[in-house]
Design an enzyme around this catalytic site. Structure first.
Site: not given
Length: 537
Positions: A209, A251
């Site tokens: 956001d 990752e």
């Protein structure tokens, strides 16, 4: 019903159709009038049948709900109104079993004033380490009675609030949403930990956001409109944050989509470099009016912005902040601007619906990914909310002139004859549903071959099973040059999309098969105004 297997697995996000769920208004599982995770879980088969690749949830975290959940008090706790963390984990897993990934919403610019950090900062007082996590400053004027600067709010009103000990704190949104100090290492570490927390629970992506607002000029200088750079938008050091975040996402195999409102194409593209965000929302297209020339420029500009960094474009017609598409497209001004929202703006819903159907085929045929806001597949119009039921702070901070965003957040109609249209409660839900919404209910539209829902289901099935859709090249066809009000373009494998925005019927190029039309063709085979088709040539 399980969704078909997506075209890709490793880079699924490049051509995905992502469905936005506003949890308070999707489905109510416990009958208390507020949508919740139990309601979403019960309706997952509906989303799978619709044919979406992923589901994006607006904030479901612990929140006082001053700004619809974008005032977060705890990122590791599901708000009790929605359910529990265990339910969220089940929802993520069950959606994945049906072929749909989950995207969660992160609000890094600010937290709730009920967040433990901010409560500790208020208690600790001026000069404390706790206050360094936010932007506390002494005021200007003889007695510090004036705000530290004159920055404009993202909503109406002031961006500074004074606390009893005399200091002021910054909030680009409401006073209940204090801005974090992203120059502090603890703020950065906490958000990376939150990302890991949700990736470890199986989410596939994170929507960010207000992604360009995080870092501020440390001098907090006054704002001068029209002078770049802004002291609180798109600061250069923000990219260090997103490079660090990208390492976390890589990752776990996760992806990011940023809410980035920037007029500068080159600076917008910086967020999409290979070591930063994967995608960003396309607000240029979202706010574009129903005008062939403007739409074509928006599409060209979007593709040109993304090309240098190799990122896929995103396309969206509506979200939880924007006037519903069928209402907007039925107005004299078919664009969108927060500053122009007013009560009583007339609209022609039949016209808006025709255009929204055509726009659905347009967006789904463009290169890249598509975001679909809940209820758009039902053709829901903007609802008129009685003034005494409005909850959106945009309304109150405008002095009551802005109707706010509640009109696009009304609970969905599922069953035409059920109480609350099957939303899940016999009493009235948290926002009132219009009296004529039975015609938009899922069960009624599912039986209607000409409904908006049927159109979306067919379009999404074709998008997944026919070659040529999704990420890849597109070429404008000559029709778009010789007839200015017709948009026609070719995708790979002979796929062609034609959209007629002219006052007169448009001739179609030679084709072997009509895949889908947003409305019936004329008897002579020409394309009516405000109608779109997909062709196989």
């Amino acid at each position: 019903m399980a969704a078909p297997t997506p075209h890709r697995t490793d880079d699924w996000w490049r051509d995905a159709v992502i469905y936005q769920v506003y949890p308070r208004s999707f489905a109510d599982g416990d009958g208390d009038g507020t949508g919740d995770l139990a309601g979403v879980r019960a309706r997952l088969p509906y989303l799978a049948q619709l044919g979406v690749d992923a589901v994006w949830f607006t904030p479901w975290y612990l929140s006082p709900l001053v700004d619809g959940g974008y005032d977060v008090a705890d990122y590791r706790t599901i708000d009790p109104a929605f359910g529990t963390l265990a339910e969220a984990e089940k929802l993520i897993a069950e959606a994945r079993e049906l072929g749909m990934r989950t995207i969660v919403d992160i609000v890094p610019n600010h937290v709730s004033d009920q967040h433990p950090w901010f409560r500790a900062a208020l208690a600790a007082g001026p000069g404390s380490p706790e206050r360094e996590l936010f932007h506390f400053r002494p005021g200007r004027g003889e007695n510090g009675e004036l705000p530290p600067n004159d920055w404009p709010s993202q909503f109406a009103g002031s961006t500074w609030t004074r606390v009893p000990d005399g200091e002021w704190y910054l909030h680009l949104f409401t006073p209940e949403q204090p801005d974090l100090n992203w120059a502090h290492p603890a703020v950065r570490q906490e958000h990376e930990d939150v990302l890991c927390f949700w990736f470890e629970r199986g989410v596939a992506g994170v929507r960010i956001d207000s992604a360009a607002l995080l870092t501020k000029d440390p001098a907090l200088p006054d704002y001068v409109e029209g002078v770049d750079p802004s002291p609180f938008i798109d600061q250069d050091d923000i990219h260090d944050i997103y490079r660090s975040w990208r390492a976390v996402a890589d990752e776990y195999g996760g992806v990011f989509v940023g809410e980035v409102w920037l007029p500068d194409a080159e600076r917008f593209a910086r967020y999409l470099r290979p070591d930063e965000l994967h995608t960003a929302f396309n607000f240029n297209f979202l706010t574009c009016p129903w005008d062939a020339g403007r739409l074509r420029r928006s599409i060209d500009d979007t593709l040109a912005e993304h090309a240098p960094v190799g990122a896929p474009a995103t396309w969206v017609l509506c979200n939880h902040d924007v006037t519903r598409t069928v209402t907007r497209y039925g107005r004299a001004d078919t664009g969108f601007d927060f500053a122009t929202k007013r009560f009583g703006t007339p609209t022609d819903l039949d016209l808006g619906t025709r255009r929204a159907r055509a726009a659905a085929l347009l967006t789904l045929a463009l290169p890249g990914s598509v975001y679909l806001y809940q209820g758009e597949e039902l053709g829901l119009p903007e609802a008129d909310i009685p003034r005494d039921r409005i909850e959106d702070p945009m309304h109150f901070r405008s002095g009551g002139t802005d109707p706010g965003r509640d009109g696009c957040r009304v609970p969905l109609p599922w069953e035409a004859e059920a109480p609350s249209y099957g939303f899940g409660t016999p009493s009235e839900p948290w926002l009132p549903q219009p009296a004529d919404w039975a015609r938009y209910a899922v069960d009624r539209q599912s039986e209607d071959p000409g409904s908006m829902l049927t159109l979306y289901r067919r379009a999404l099935l074709l998008r997944r099973t026919e070659p040529g859709f999704g990420d890849g090249p597109m070429t404008w066809l000559p029709a778009a040059d010789t007839q200015d009000e017709v948009l026609a373009f070719r995708r790979p494998d002979g796929l062609v999309c034609v959209v007629n925005l002219a006052d007169s019927p448009a001739a179609l190029p030679p084709y072997e098969r009509l895949l889908l039309a947003s409305g019936p063709l004329h008897a002579d085979g020409t394309l009516p105004k405000d109608t779109a088709v997909w062709l196989r040539t």
